[in-house]
Design an enzyme around this catalytic site. Structure first.
Site, PDB file in Angstrom:
ATOM      1  CE1 TYR A 231      -4.463  -1.239   0.349  1.00 54.95           C
ATOM      2  CE2 TYR A 231      -3.047  -3.113   1.304  1.00 54.95           C
ATOM      3  CZ  TYR A 231      -4.371  -2.574   0.667  1.00 54.95           C
ATOM      4  OH  TYR A 231      -5.289  -3.483   0.420  1.00 54.95           O
TER       5      TYR A 231
ATOM      6  CG  LEU B  81       6.304   5.461  16.248  1.00 52.73           C
ATOM      7  CD1 LEU B  81       7.043   5.129  17.404  1.00 52.73           C
ATOM      8  CD2 LEU B  81       5.442   4.593  15.455  1.00 52.73           C
ATOM      9  CB  VAL B  82       4.140  11.726  17.929  1.00 53.69           C
ATOM     10  CG1 VAL B  82       3.270  13.078  18.436  1.00 53.69           C
ATOM     11  CG2 VAL B  82       5.154  11.231  18.764  1.00 53.69           C
TER      12      VAL B  82
ATOM     13  CG  LEU C 115      -3.809  12.054  12.549  1.00 52.79           C
ATOM     14  CD1 LEU C 115      -3.247  11.334  11.388  1.00 52.79           C
ATOM     15  CD2 LEU C 115      -4.785  13.171  12.172  1.00 52.79           C
TER      16      LEU C 115
ATOM     17  CB  ALA D 202     -18.740   9.713  16.406  1.00 52.42           C
TER      18      ALA D 202
ATOM     19  CG  PHE E  49      -8.900   4.037  15.800  1.00 51.02           C
ATOM     20  CD1 PHE E  49      -7.792   2.947  15.673  1.00 51.02           C
ATOM     21  CD2 PHE E  49      -8.994   4.778  16.833  1.00 51.02           C
ATOM     22  CE1 PHE E  49      -6.882   2.908  16.832  1.00 51.02           C
ATOM     23  CE2 PHE E  49      -8.069   4.672  17.946  1.00 51.02           C
ATOM     24  CZ  PHE E  49      -7.376   3.767  17.827  1.00 51.02           C
TER      25      PHE E  49
ATOM     26  CB  CYS F  10      -1.344   3.072  10.347  1.00 50.52           C
ATOM     27  SG  CYS F  10      -0.473   2.529   8.636  1.00 50.52           S
TER      28      CYS F  10
END
Ligand code: NAD
Ligand code: UDX
Length: 471
Positions: A13, A221-222, A227, A268, A272, A276
């Site tokens: 991807y 990573l942050v 997100l 909402a 998620f 990732c």
């Protein structure tokens, strides 16, 4: 004159779309993408353009450059040896066993790639870390690469920020490109300038950030943790909304219009998914734990815990709404991908929703416009441990949404595909068992219109329909 040669290890991807964009923007560079999967490479080379991944705009992009200056190949060694610059875009999933299991990133594929580069390369190479890796991976990889002592390697970190479903847009017009380098090493700085130059062909220079390697690795990573944190925050608020009568979309809008907060990423949902977010948060949690930063680790870990809670909560709403039992009831799952405009199901919340419903002996009718039936069955077989025969008795997959809704007790929206908004709900209502329920895990259906047709509707974070008997 020899043309500049780029090789990318990993045709997934990230590798496929990013290299297609570089080839498109830089016709003077040859780009070869290699992989260990013959099936993937064959699919990238498919004459009909039947690519291994679905991504809006990708097919057109690939077909415009394939066999011009973009090549997909199984010849790893040849591509490595010919390359001036090697991107490594292999998968780095969460480790499933051993030290750090369930938290740390599994770097096996990364290290194997580095060892292959070290074994094959005889001329200087720039090695670019494209995969998302834990902080200080570049340092570890440097020792693997330099151990052979045969040639010089410059290592750069260049994490990818594309999101699936909008990958081509994101690559064409990125918010920023991040390049981390060892600023004390003149060769690395020179290598960094080469990569900056490549991106400068289409990305404004002020959006190309250069940092030290560790800042670059940590930033990736942050960014994903921030997100995901927004999604978990709004999902947590959705539970407050349901308990109080507030409306999550109104709250998200009122809060997001504050420019310091922003309206994006406050939708909402049933939680998620994707390959990732969870993996990268867990990698950050593992880092914090390893550093003895227990409170920080716990803070980030709660993003994942809340996400699990949201999926569980959604399924409870379905079961309670359907009079506390779904045994033998036909339930229609609309959408199986982890988000719209992709066929990717990795960590899709739909998998967990289906697993729990199957555990309650529901009969599932599933429709997704882009996910292959074999992928759905493989995901459900894996998470339920049901054998294919048992699975077939409980799960049917449809190529037509109306057929999937036939004789159903409830619609359950797991993915926000645009086409779901436009369905003929009058027709669907007529086909369904009564009372006909709709559980909208993405708040995309026309709730008021559906209610007027007779549907009992549940929306995440929406005032509860009295007929649901959930309060
Ligand atoms: P993917 O699974 O789609 O692709 C990885 C590819 O690498 C596979 O085709 C696999 O066969 C190949 N591969 C594995 N080991 C190999 C080896 N030793 N030699 C050659 N090929 C090998 O993964 P992806 O989604 O493209 O992710 C790749 C990396 O990019 C991960 O670290 C991920 O965290 C990061 N990332 C992903 C996304 C995304 O949206 N998917 C976005 C940003 C960053
Ligand atoms: C993410 C990051 O956005 C991207 O920058 C990074 O490179 C890879 O990880 P991706 O996982 O492909 O990208 O998609 P994203 O749009 O971030 O969505 C992730 C999940 O969060 C999806 O399941 C999506 O439906 C969900 N989500 C997103 C919400 O539930 N609400 C939102 O407001 C936004």
């Amino acid at each position: 004159m020899k043309r500049y040669q780029i090789c990318c290890i990993g045709a997934g991807y990230v590798g496929g779309p990013t290299m297609s964009m570089i080839a498109y923007q830089c016709p003077h560079i040859d780009v070869t993408v290699v992989d260990i999967s013959q099936a993937r490479i064959d699919s990238w080379n498919s004459p009909s353009g039947d690519l291994p991944i679905y991504e809006p705009g990708l097919r057109e992009l690939v077909l415009s450059v394939r066999d011009r200056n973009l090549f997909f190949s199984m010849e790893l060694d040849e591509a490595i040896e010919n390359a001036d610059m090697i991107f490594v875009a292999v998968n780095t999933p969460t480790k499933m066993s051993g030290l750090g299991a369930g938290r740390a990133a599994d770097l096996t594929r990364w290290e194997l790639s580095a060892r292959r580069i070290a074994a094959v390369a005889t001329t200087p190479k720039i090695v670019v870390e494209k995969s998302t890796v834990p902080i200080r991976t570049a340092e570890a990889i440097a020792s693997v690469l330099t151990a052979s002592g045969r040639t010089h390697f410059s290592i750069l970190s260049n994490p990818e920020f594309l999101a699936e479903g909008t990958a081509i847009q994101d690559l064409q017009n990125p918010d920023r490109v991040l390049i981390g380098t060892n600023t004390e090493d003149p060769c690395s700085v020179e290598a960094m300038n080469v990569l900056v130059d490549i991106y400068s062909h289409w990305v404004p220079r002020n959006r190309i950030l250069t940092t030290n390697v560790w800042s670059s690795e940590l930033s990736k990573l942050v960014a994903n943790s921030c997100l995901a944190q927004r999604v978990s925050t709004i999902n947590a608020v959705s539970e407050i909304c349901e308990a109080t009568g507030a409306d999550i979309d109104e709250v998200a809008n009122a809060v997001g219009l504050d420019k310091r907060i922003g309206v994006k990423f406050l939708k909402a949902s049933i939680g998620f998914g994707g390959s990732c977010f969870q993996k990268d948060i867990l990698s950050l949690v593992y880092l914090c734990e390893s550093l003895g930063l227990d409170e920080v680790a716990e803070y980030f870990y709660w993003i994942v815990k809340l996400n699990d809670h949201q999926k569980e909560r959604f399924v409870f709403r379905i079961i309670h709404g359907l009079f506390n039992t779904v045994t033998g009831k036909r339930i229609t799952i609309l959408g199986f991908a982890f988000k719209k405009d992709t066929g990717d199901t990795r960590e899709s919340s739909a998998i967990e929703v289906c697993r729990r419903l199957l555990h309650e002996n529901a009969i599932l009718s599933i429709y997704d416009p882009k996910v292959q039936s074999s992928q759905i069955l493989s995901d459900l077989g894996h998470c339920t441990r049901l054998d294919p025969l048992e699975l077939n008795q409980h799960v049917s997959i449809y190529a037509d949404p109306y057929e999937a809704c036939n004789q159903s007790h409830a619609l359950v929206v797991c993915t926000e595909w645009d086409l779901f908004k436009e369905l003929d709900f009058e027709r669907i209502y007529c086909q369904m068992e009564k009372p006909a329920f709709a559980f909208d895990g993405r708040n995309i259906l026309p709730h008021e219109r559906m209610k007027s047709l007779g549907f009992v509707v549940y929306g995440i974070g929406k005032p509860l329909d009295k007929r649901l008997n959930l309060v």
